[in-house]
Motif scaffolding. Structure first.
Motif, PDB file in Angstrom:
ATOM      1  N   LEU A 130       0.824  -1.209   0.000  1.00 28.57           N
ATOM      2  CA  LEU A 130       0.000   0.000   0.000  1.00 28.57           C
ATOM      3  C   LEU A 130       0.858   1.259   0.000  1.00 28.57           C
ATOM      4  CD1 LEU A 130      -2.754  -1.099   2.528  1.00 28.57           C
ATOM      5  CD2 LEU A 130      -3.134  -0.495   0.126  1.00 28.57           C
ATOM      6  N   ASP A 190      -5.764  -1.321   7.117  1.00 28.17           N
ATOM      7  CA  ASP A 190      -7.184  -1.006   6.904  1.00 28.17           C
ATOM      8  C   ASP A 190      -7.389   0.487   6.660  1.00 28.17           C
ATOM      9  OD1 ASP A 190      -7.913  -3.643   7.157  1.00 28.17           O
ATOM     10  OD2 ASP A 190      -8.478  -3.474   9.281  1.00 28.17           O
ATOM     11  N   ARG A 249      -6.201   1.214   3.022  1.00 29.06           N
ATOM     12  CA  ARG A 249      -6.621   0.317   1.942  1.00 29.06           C
ATOM     13  C   ARG A 249      -7.284   1.048   0.775  1.00 29.06           C
ATOM     14  NH1 ARG A 249      -6.629  -4.884   2.566  1.00 29.06           N
ATOM     15  NH2 ARG A 249      -6.921  -4.812   4.834  1.00 29.06           N
TER      16      ARG A 249
END
Length: 568
Positions: A230, A332, A335
């Motif tokens: 990411l 998270d 994301r």
């Protein structure tokens, strides 16, 4: 019917997922060993208690769970002392259990007692927690406290004394409780801190991930891989975190020893530090390669121990908690907004690959004895891609930092404490913890290998898939180098040379292992392959150049900056 204390101790460790026991049985522990064996535990009895401690240390690193090691009263506990101290400095959660005579022996006014010393006071400075089971009904609370302390904050060892007067006491106790009822499990960071960390990642131009020892010992590779993808950034290894996360091999660069790592660190405006103490080998994240952008670089520090925050350098966001929980939280949060790759990432990947190929090409070749750089190149070219690599030694490890051609996902060595001789016990412990599924290679030197060479018999008895590749220069190579740099030539060199008649291949055969003797570099790889194919643990004795090993250590100046206060 009551539960004997020795059985309850095993029950409590089973609740933590621990089913391996290292140690040498004595009268205090024969019942425990028999019961562990009956339950199907891996029960490993080496030839020295210090080896047992190192094996338990390696098992903890490979599983993310506490290691369990036992030592007999008196001399056994004395032998454990080095492994205890090492586990403390290496941040390894090993629970050491020491036998002891019945407590009345200590309380009597006597002289000349057999095999007796007050152990707890001697080991207490080397562990995070020390206690004695004085009364049988203390068993649960003491074992739980030992595990709680070992795994809380910065991990480390604990010591439990197991006196003879509680050996066979029976307890009326319920089933062991799950870990989450008596210690903090899966601690996460606060939402506000996670949000601020995600904001810093999104706005950074040149972020890096600094990955340390704790990422691998917590077995957090998968979430760290997701975070790296990411962030689309380089991964910088600390010297203690030299394992490679599967899928990130190409963009992972060793700090200080890769030109790509130096450039990435120098250019970075954000560092996300995971599983590292930010210690001397990374110059506390402040000086040397960090200095240029230090005024503007932001820091996100993921750390389980709140008392470590801001000690070695200020940070901008502290994410306090378990890596295995905190990193997924950060994943998270990011994301829906993955970054584009860092502008220079592709160039750094190519640059690092070229540097690795160049050192393999330029490592001195055609020499007899073999140059240690070529020894490392050829040995690591033969490393099984799915294997576990264990390092040991002084000069040999320094050559490995520069010349290793392997990118294993598990590398085990003694980085913080520098304790030589850990390699063979670490290799045995790692292989046992792995269940003997993956091949293990120990890349070491003769000086280190001699510390615990008797454990070759242990490896043979357990039939472990282990090959020890030993660079043999018949001297303490690093120490010879220190003599040469300290005194005029010809320098005095007392105490650092030994017989050139030592043959590790024949010693290995005498201890039930496969042996190979190598004098030519082109024979190293085939010898390693034959050793693995033999179906027994193997030792490959490789003659290396003593002069080069003591005088030509690569990047030695960089290594010395770890100790130089001016760089800190």
């Amino acid at each position: 019917m009551g539960v004997p204390v020795y059985q309850r101790i095993l029950d409590l460790f089973e609740a933590e997922g621990v089913t391996t026991l290292f140690g040498i049985p004595d009268p205090n522990f024969v019942h425990m060993f028999v019961e562990a064996d009956r339950r199907g535990w891996a029960v490993v009895a080496p030839h020295h208690e210090e080896s047992a401690g190192f094996m338990a240390d390696a098992a903890a690193r490979m599983t993310g769970r506490p290691g369990l090691c036992i030592g007999t009263l008196g001399p056994g506990v004395a032998n454990l002392a080095g492994a205890m101290m090492c586990a403390r400095v290496e941040n390894s959660p090993v629970i050491f259990i020491g036998g002891q005579r019945a407590r009345i022996t200590e309380r009597r006014v006597r002289r000349g007692r057999i095999q007796f010393v007050r152990q707890e006071a001697l080991v207490e400075p080397s562990v995070k927690y020390s206690a004695s089971i004085e009364y049988a009904d203390q068993t649960d609370e003491i074992v739980h406290e030992a595990i709680r302390r070992a795994l809380s904050g910065t991990p480390g060892p604990a010591y439990i004394e197991y006196p003879a007067h509680v050996l066979l006491h029976e307890l009326d106790v319920p089933a062991p409780p799950p870990p989450g009822t008596y210690r903090l499990v899966g601690q996460g960071a606060g939402e506000r801190e996670i949000a601020e960390a995600a904001r810093l990642v999104r706005t950074a131009k040149n972020p890096i991930l600094l990955v340390g020892h704790g990422v691998h010992t917590s077995r957090a590779g998968e979430p760290v891989k997701a975070l790296a993808e990411l962030m689309a950034c380089p991964v910088i290894q600390t010297s203690g975190g030299t394992s490679f996360i599967a899928g990130l091999e190409d963009r992972t660069f060793p700090y200080g020893f890769s030109s790509a790592a130096v450039e990435a660190v120098t250019a970075s405006d954000l560092c996300v530090a995971l599983g590292t103490e930010l210690g001397e080998p990374v110059h506390y994240g402040r000086t040397r390669h960090w200095a240029q952008n230090d005024p503007i670089r932001k820091w996100i520090y993921v750390e389980q121990d709140p008392t470590a925050i801001g000690v070695n350098r200020p940070v901008d966001v502290a994410l306090v908690g378990d890596l295995r929980t905190v990193v997924p939280q950060l994943v998270d949060a990011l994301r829906d907004s993955p970054r584009s790759p860092s502008a220079d990432l592709a160039r750094w990947v190519e640059q690092d690959a070229e540097q690795l190929a160049e050192v393999a090409e330029t490592a001195p070749s055609g020499q007899i004895p073999i140059h240690p750089a070529r020894f490392v190149v050829e040995a690591t070219k033969a490393f099984p891609s799915e294997g576990i690599l264990v390092r040991d030694g002084g000069a040999t490890v320094i050559f490995q930092w520069t010349y290793s051609q392997a990118k294993p996902r598990d590398v085990i060595w003694n980085q913080n404490f520098g304790h030589l001789g850990t390699g063979l016990p670490y290799a045995v412990g790692a292989a046992v913890a792995d269940g003997g599924k993956r091949p293990v290679m120990l890349l070491t030197s003769d000086s280190s290998f001699l510390f615990h060479i008797a454990e070759l018999e242990t490896a043979a008895r357990l039939n472990l898939p282990l090959v020890c590749v030993v660079g043999v220069d018949h001297q303490w190579g690093l120490e010879v180098g220190v003599y040469k740099r300290t005194f005029p030539q010809p320098s005095p060199q007392p105490g650092v040379h030994w017989s050139k008649d030592v043959r590790f291949d024949t010693i290995a055969e005498g201890l039930g292992c496969h042996g190979e003797y190598v004098e030519h570099e082109q024979d190293i790889g085939p010898a390693i392959k034959r050793a693995y194919a033999s179906g027994r643990p193997g030792v490959v004795h490789v003659e290396i150049d003593p002069k080069a090993n003591s005088e030509e250590m690569p990047n030695y100046a960089e290594f010395r900056t770890w100790y130089a206060e001016g760089t800190q």
